[in-house]
Motif scaffolding. Structure first.
Motif, PDB file in Angstrom:
ATOM      1  N   ILE A   9       0.875  -1.190   0.000  1.00 34.52           N
ATOM      2  CA  ILE A   9       0.000   0.000   0.000  1.00 34.52           C
ATOM      3  C   ILE A   9       0.903   1.228   0.000  1.00 34.52           C
ATOM      4  N   ILE A  10       0.647   2.124  -0.944  1.00 33.90           N
ATOM      5  CA  ILE A  10       1.463   3.338  -1.075  1.00 33.90           C
ATOM      6  C   ILE A  10       0.704   4.481  -0.425  1.00 33.90           C
ATOM      7  N   GLY A  11       1.210   5.004   0.677  1.00 29.31           N
ATOM      8  CA  GLY A  11       0.583   6.155   1.329  1.00 29.31           C
ATOM      9  C   GLY A  11      -0.082   5.755   2.632  1.00 29.31           C
ATOM     10  N   SER A  12       0.286   6.446   3.723  1.00 32.97           N
ATOM     11  CA  SER A  12      -0.259   6.091   5.045  1.00 32.97           C
ATOM     12  C   SER A  12      -1.086   7.226   5.624  1.00 32.97           C
ATOM     13  N   ILE A  43      -4.843  17.689   5.324  1.00 36.55           N
ATOM     14  CA  ILE A  43      -6.103  18.417   5.186  1.00 36.55           C
ATOM     15  C   ILE A  43      -7.222  17.393   4.998  1.00 36.55           C
ATOM     16  N   GLY A  44      -8.488  17.820   5.237  1.00 34.35           N
ATOM     17  CA  GLY A  44      -9.616  16.895   5.075  1.00 34.35           C
ATOM     18  C   GLY A  44     -10.035  16.397   6.441  1.00 34.35           C
ATOM     19  N   GLU A  45     -10.810  17.209   7.165  1.00 34.90           N
ATOM     20  CA  GLU A  45     -10.940  16.987   8.605  1.00 34.90           C
ATOM     21  C   GLU A  45     -12.349  16.718   9.101  1.00 34.90           C
ATOM     22  N   SER A  46     -13.351  17.074   8.289  1.00 31.82           N
ATOM     23  CA  SER A  46     -14.710  17.052   8.829  1.00 31.82           C
ATOM     24  C   SER A  46     -15.417  15.742   8.492  1.00 31.82           C
ATOM     25  N   ALA A 184      -2.793   4.550  -2.115  1.00 37.51           N
ATOM     26  CA  ALA A 184      -3.496   5.396  -1.130  1.00 37.51           C
ATOM     27  C   ALA A 184      -2.733   6.701  -0.987  1.00 37.51           C
ATOM     28  N   SER A 185      -2.084   7.128  -2.081  1.00 43.54           N
ATOM     29  CA  SER A 185      -1.218   8.319  -1.994  1.00 43.54           C
ATOM     30  C   SER A 185      -1.998   9.615  -2.195  1.00 43.54           C
ATOM     31  N   GLY A 186      -3.332   9.531  -2.295  1.00 40.93           N
ATOM     32  CA  GLY A 186      -4.129  10.745  -2.454  1.00 40.93           C
ATOM     33  C   GLY A 186      -3.725  11.469  -3.726  1.00 40.93           C
ATOM     34  N   GLY A 189      -0.751  10.809  -6.475  1.00 42.29           N
ATOM     35  CA  GLY A 189      -0.902  10.234  -7.815  1.00 42.29           C
ATOM     36  C   GLY A 189       0.178   9.246  -8.211  1.00 42.29           C
ATOM     37  N   PHE A 190       0.577   8.369  -7.277  1.00 45.59           N
ATOM     38  CA  PHE A 190       1.689   7.459  -7.576  1.00 45.59           C
ATOM     39  C   PHE A 190       1.388   6.568  -8.792  1.00 45.59           C
ATOM     40  N   LEU A 191       0.301   5.806  -8.726  1.00 53.63           N
ATOM     41  CA  LEU A 191       0.032   4.880  -9.836  1.00 53.63           C
ATOM     42  C   LEU A 191      -0.414   5.603 -11.103  1.00 53.63           C
ATOM     43  N   MET A 249     -16.116  29.628   2.125  1.00 50.72           N
ATOM     44  CA  MET A 249     -15.074  29.340   3.112  1.00 50.72           C
ATOM     45  C   MET A 249     -15.559  28.243   4.052  1.00 50.72           C
ATOM     46  N   TYR A 250     -14.665  27.290   4.390  1.00 54.48           N
ATOM     47  CA  TYR A 250     -14.983  26.331   5.466  1.00 54.48           C
ATOM     48  C   TYR A 250     -14.297  26.791   6.740  1.00 54.48           C
ATOM     49  N   SER A 251     -14.912  26.490   7.866  1.00 52.39           N
ATOM     50  CA  SER A 251     -14.352  26.837   9.162  1.00 52.39           C
ATOM     51  C   SER A 251     -14.716  25.702  10.124  1.00 52.39           C
ATOM     52  N   ASP A 337     -14.023  18.734  -4.229  1.00 52.35           N
ATOM     53  CA  ASP A 337     -14.071  19.979  -3.455  1.00 52.35           C
ATOM     54  C   ASP A 337     -14.528  19.581  -2.051  1.00 52.35           C
ATOM     55  N   PRO A 338     -14.133  20.337  -1.021  1.00 52.45           N
ATOM     56  CA  PRO A 338     -14.578  19.950   0.324  1.00 52.45           C
ATOM     57  C   PRO A 338     -16.064  20.191   0.597  1.00 52.45           C
ATOM     58  N   LEU A 339     -16.766  20.888  -0.282  1.00 49.27           N
ATOM     59  CA  LEU A 339     -18.172  21.182  -0.016  1.00 49.27           C
ATOM     60  C   LEU A 339     -18.937  19.874   0.244  1.00 49.27           C
ATOM     61  N   PHE A 340     -19.700  19.850   1.320  1.00 50.03           N
ATOM     62  CA  PHE A 340     -20.479  18.695   1.777  1.00 50.03           C
ATOM     63  C   PHE A 340     -19.617  17.583   2.393  1.00 50.03           C
ATOM     64  N   SER A 341     -18.332  17.837   2.595  1.00 55.37           N
ATOM     65  CA  SER A 341     -17.482  16.887   3.353  1.00 55.37           C
ATOM     66  C   SER A 341     -17.636  15.438   2.902  1.00 55.37           C
ATOM     67  N   THR A 342     -17.379  15.179   1.642  1.00 55.99           N
ATOM     68  CA  THR A 342     -17.613  13.817   1.146  1.00 55.99           C
ATOM     69  C   THR A 342     -16.385  12.903   1.260  1.00 55.99           C
TER      70      THR A 342
HETATM   71  C1  LIG Z   1      -9.122  21.527   0.991  1.00 57.99           C
HETATM   72  C2  LIG Z   1      -9.649  20.174   1.300  1.00 57.99           C
HETATM   73  C3  LIG Z   1     -10.549  20.042   2.322  1.00 57.99           C
HETATM   74  C4  LIG Z   1     -11.102  18.803   2.587  1.00 57.99           C
HETATM   75  N1  LIG Z   1     -12.028  18.726   3.570  1.00 57.99           N
HETATM   76  C5  LIG Z   1     -12.637  17.564   3.800  1.00 57.99           C
HETATM   77  C6  LIG Z   1     -13.622  17.471   4.814  1.00 57.99           C
HETATM   78  O1  LIG Z   1     -13.917  18.444   5.513  1.00 57.99           O
HETATM   79  N2  LIG Z   1     -14.221  16.271   5.024  1.00 57.99           N
HETATM   80  C7  LIG Z   1     -13.887  15.175   4.288  1.00 57.99           C
HETATM   81  O2  LIG Z   1     -14.502  14.124   4.481  1.00 57.99           O
HETATM   82  N3  LIG Z   1     -12.923  15.224   3.349  1.00 57.99           N
HETATM   83  C8  LIG Z   1     -12.292  16.386   3.083  1.00 57.99           C
HETATM   84  N4  LIG Z   1     -11.315  16.444   2.152  1.00 57.99           N
HETATM   85  C9  LIG Z   1     -10.912  15.197   1.487  1.00 57.99           C
HETATM   86  C10 LIG Z   1      -9.888  14.441   2.351  1.00 57.99           C
HETATM   87  O3  LIG Z   1      -8.736  15.234   2.443  1.00 57.99           O
HETATM   88  C11 LIG Z   1      -9.540  13.097   1.748  1.00 57.99           C
HETATM   89  O4  LIG Z   1     -10.698  12.355   1.505  1.00 57.99           O
HETATM   90  C12 LIG Z   1      -8.644  12.297   2.685  1.00 57.99           C
HETATM   91  O5  LIG Z   1      -7.492  13.032   3.000  1.00 57.99           O
HETATM   92  C13 LIG Z   1      -8.259  10.988   2.052  1.00 57.99           C
HETATM   93  O6  LIG Z   1      -7.336  10.324   2.884  1.00 57.99           O
HETATM   94  P1  LIG Z   1      -6.239   9.371   2.272  1.00 57.99           P
HETATM   95  O7  LIG Z   1      -5.620   8.653   3.420  1.00 57.99           O
HETATM   96  O8  LIG Z   1      -6.811   8.565   1.169  1.00 57.99           O
HETATM   97  O9  LIG Z   1      -5.185  10.318   1.544  1.00 57.99           O
HETATM   98  P2  LIG Z   1      -4.210  11.512   2.079  1.00 57.99           P
HETATM   99  O10 LIG Z   1      -4.767  12.039   3.335  1.00 57.99           O
HETATM  100  O11 LIG Z   1      -4.055  12.364   0.919  1.00 57.99           O
HETATM  101  O12 LIG Z   1      -2.887  10.727   2.416  1.00 57.99           O
HETATM  102  C14 LIG Z   1      -1.989  10.329   1.396  1.00 57.99           C
HETATM  103  C15 LIG Z   1      -0.698   9.845   2.041  1.00 57.99           C
HETATM  104  O13 LIG Z   1       0.140   9.315   1.001  1.00 57.99           O
HETATM  105  C16 LIG Z   1       1.460   9.804   1.147  1.00 57.99           C
HETATM  106  N5  LIG Z   1       2.070   9.793  -0.190  1.00 57.99           N
HETATM  107  C17 LIG Z   1       1.807  10.591  -1.236  1.00 57.99           C
HETATM  108  N6  LIG Z   1       2.544  10.252  -2.298  1.00 57.99           N
HETATM  109  C18 LIG Z   1       3.310   9.203  -1.905  1.00 57.99           C
HETATM  110  C19 LIG Z   1       4.293   8.399  -2.559  1.00 57.99           C
HETATM  111  N7  LIG Z   1       4.643   8.620  -3.825  1.00 57.99           N
HETATM  112  N8  LIG Z   1       4.879   7.403  -1.867  1.00 57.99           N
HETATM  113  C20 LIG Z   1       4.545   7.163  -0.576  1.00 57.99           C
HETATM  114  N9  LIG Z   1       3.626   7.903   0.094  1.00 57.99           N
HETATM  115  C21 LIG Z   1       3.000   8.903  -0.566  1.00 57.99           C
HETATM  116  C22 LIG Z   1       1.279  11.198   1.734  1.00 57.99           C
HETATM  117  O14 LIG Z   1       2.452  11.633   2.382  1.00 57.99           O
HETATM  118  C23 LIG Z   1       0.105  10.961   2.706  1.00 57.99           C
HETATM  119  O15 LIG Z   1       0.553  10.517   3.967  1.00 57.99           O
HETATM  120  C24 LIG Z   1     -10.721  17.664   1.857  1.00 57.99           C
HETATM  121  C25 LIG Z   1      -9.759  17.791   0.851  1.00 57.99           C
HETATM  122  C26 LIG Z   1      -9.230  19.028   0.563  1.00 57.99           C
HETATM  123  C27 LIG Z   1      -8.222  19.153  -0.541  1.00 57.99           C
END
Ligand SMILES: Cc1cc2nc3c(=O)[nH]c(=O)nc-3n(C[C@H](O)[C@H](O)[C@H](O)COP(=O)(O)OP(=O)(O)OC[C@H]3O[C@@H](n4cnc5c(N)ncnc54)[C@H](O)[C@@H]3O)c2cc1C
Length: 537
Positions: A9-12, A43-46, A184-186, A189-191, A249-251, A337-342
């Motif tokens: 799994i890529i990304g923690s 980021i991504g907290e709600s 899981a790198s968000g 975009g590794f793959l 704006m989100y807060s 987009d973060p709208l509706f916290s999906t």
């Molecule tokens: C502005 C903004 C606001 C948001 N607000 C909300 C919200 O309020 N509510 C909500 O539900 N969702 C929100 N989201 C979405 C939320 O951020 C994501 O759904 C969530 O972070 C997904 O978690 P994740 O573990 O999949 O990925 P991420 O949290 O993106 O974690 C990815 C991990 O992979 C690692 N990584 C990246 N590339 C590599 C690589 N090449 N090799 C190894 N590791 C790598 C990173 O360091 C990181 O630790 C928001 C997103 C944005 C952009």
């Protein structure tokens, strides 16, 4: 030296770590690779009720007690007080206008509050991701996941027998053979890079830039607008949305007083601001605050606890989410987009699906079948479209608060129906249900149809339409959501202040296929109280 594992799994982030841990619990040999270290900002907290439902199901099914405890604010506080979080009782929206203070017009104010929970104890939370993600990675390690941080994975080569990952760690090369790789790198975009997966962004609607930070010493809206009529919960203990001409704006307030806040700005909004991107994050932030006096007031004494940052475009979207020996988690596949916290809820739903696909009872080999991966891929595709249309329609509706308040009812009707149904009516296929009603006959078409209708009012250029146009649109929403409206939304007598009203729910028992008596009997399950998990499979 070449090492082997079953799943890499890529990304923690929380998503990669949680899936890795579940697979370890299921008996898989899992390596989790992270390019950074924990704790770290994310980021991504709600969180939302649907996210918490998934967490509870995961907790129950795989014996992960902490997932269940972290799925409600009260349980979180009782069991994990050291993990920082914020109380989220619902979704709060205010409409601001440039150069004007927010107008307190009593019940006529441009204000919408939708409660997501009846009490603090069972409320949702904002996750301080540095703490939460660190917790999940530690739990993954405790479950036997082979976690390696500071890893730079530079190549993935796919062959019929395995995936070969290679890169650097601590200045030394490594080589890992895996049966399957999960990205899981968000937005990393590794793959996407390794497999040259084509972008699908061109067919999506939503575009926004982001300027954001975490802040200390922000005022509450209630400090500034103390005379607003009481809402169903304290306005600020929520995901607070400030709608503005340029976007929103989100807060999100954490219990320790720090607030996560960010402006999402549309391309026309950026043009209106007249600040070039090259002016930097602080200048863009300041310009936005200067245009909206009430927002400026709540930030008057606030200080960023980390530098304000700017991202010119936050959307990404790929055309495939799975293939032979590889899978993307939602945040690697698409972000709108973060709208509706999906984001969190969608990620957790996908984790449930993948975990089920790895359960050995579901097939004879140790990897998900081609059919399971194809189903996963197809579902993420329609779900990403659904989120995009829901959010794009909301941006369109921001032209006039009445349009926005009406469109928001579609989102709340779909998610509340899903939540109540999943809590009260046993549904073993919940994990595979389309997120936000995607693909479902009644809810599925609503966001797209709403976007179409709104664009015919706004002309795609922010026109507000006539009072008749807006009334007709609101009537259409009200009629369309009726089969899913179990909580009494789109009710003018509520003045845009929606509590959790169990009487309405009981009255609408038939929408859930329940008798009144069944509904009353099952109500305690709504609070997650009657359904304490038995830990251990
Ligand atoms: C502005 C903004 C606001 C948001 N607000 C909300 C919200 O309020 N509510 C909500 O539900 N969702 C929100 N989201 C979405 C939320 O951020 C994501 O759904 C969530 O972070 C997904 O978690 P994740 O573990 O999949 O990925 P991420 O949290 O993106 O974690 C990815 C991990 O992979 C690692 N990584 C990246 N590339 C590599 C690589 N090449 N090799 C190894 N590791 C790598 C990173 O360091 C990181 O630790 C928001 C997103 C944005 C952009």
């Amino acid at each position: 030296m070449t090492e082997r594992c079953e799943v890499a799994i890529i990304g923690s982030g929380f998503a990669g770590s949680l899936l890795a841990r579940i697979l370890a619990v299921l008996g898989y040999d899992v390596v989790l690779l992270e390019r950074g270290t924990h704790p770290r900002f994310a980021i991504g907290e709600s969180s939302t009720p649907l996210a918490n439902l998934s967490l509870e199901r995961i907790g129950r099914r795989y014996g992960l007690t902490d997932c269940y405890q972290l799925a409600a604010h009260g349980r979180w506080l009782a069991h994990y007080p050291q993990l920082r979080r914020g109380l989220k009782r619902g979704f709060t929206f205010y409409r601001h206008h440039p150069g004007e203070s927010f107008a307190d017009r009593g019940l006529e104010s441009e204000r919408l509050l939708v409660a997501a929970s009846p009490t603090d104890a069972v409320a949702d939370t904002h996750w301080l991701r540095a703490d939460v993600d660190h917790h999940f990675v530690r739990e993954a390690v405790a479950a036997g996941v082979d976690y390696r941080d500071r890893v730079d994975v530079t190549a993935a080569e796919f062959s019929p027998g395995h995936v070969s990952l290679s890169g650097q760690r601590n200045g030394e090369g490594f080589h890992l053979l895996a049966d399957l790789v999960i990205d899981a790198s968000g937005p990393g975009g590794f793959l996407a890079r390794q497999l040259a997966i084509p972008s699908g962004l061109g067919s999506t609607h939503t575009r926004s830039a982001l300027v954001f930070s975490h802040f200390a010493d922000m005022l509450l809206m209630r400090d500034v607008l103390a005379d607003l009529p009481e809402g169903p919960y304290p306005d600020d203990w929520a995901a607070v949305h400030h709608l503005i001409d340029e976007g929103w704006m989100y807060s999100l307030r954490f219990d320790d007083g720090v607030t996560s806040a960010g402006f999402l700005v549309t391309p026309p909004g950026m043009a209106t601001l007249g600040v070039p991107e090259s002016a930097g994050a602080d200048a863009i932030w300041r310009t936005l605050l200067d245009r909206y006096p009430t927002i400026a007031t709540i930030f008057a004494d606030a200080t960023p606890v980390m530098p304000v940052a700017f991202r010119p475009a936050i959307q990404h979207r790929l055309t495939r989410a799975a293939g032979e020996r590889w899978v993307l988690l939602p945040h690697a596949y698409a972000f709108v987009d973060p709208l509706f916290s999906t984001g969190i809820a969608w990620s957790l739903r996908a984790i449930e699906r993948l975990a089920l696909s790895f359960e050995l009872e579901s097939h004879s080999r140790r990897m998900p079948t081609d059919d399971q991966l194809a189903r996963y891929d197809a579902l993420l595709h329609v779900e990403a479209d659904q989120i995009d249309q829901m959010v794009a329609a909301a941006y369109e509706a921001m032209a006039h608060f009445d349009l926005f308040a009406a469109h928001a009812m579609i989102y709340f009707a779909i998610v509340s129906f899903t939540e109540v149904r999943q809590r009260l009516v046993r549904d073993d296929s919940a994990a595979w249900g389309g997120f936000l009603g995607a693909g479902e006959p009644v809810s599925g078409p609503l966001p797209g149809e709403s976007l179409r209708r709104l664009r015919s009012i706004t002309g795609g250029r922010g026109a507000t339409g006539s009072a008749d146009d807006r009334r007709r649109y609101a009537e259409w929403v009200s009629g369309s959501i009726a089969p899913r409206n179990v909580v009494g939304l789109a009710d003018p007598t509520r003045n845009n202040l929606y509590p959790v009203d169990l009487d309405v729910l009981i009255d609408r028992h038939e929408l859930l296929g329940l008798s009144r008596e069944q509904m009353v009997e099952r109500l305690p399950a709504l609070r997650g109280m009657s359904d304490v998990p038995s830990i251990g499979r």
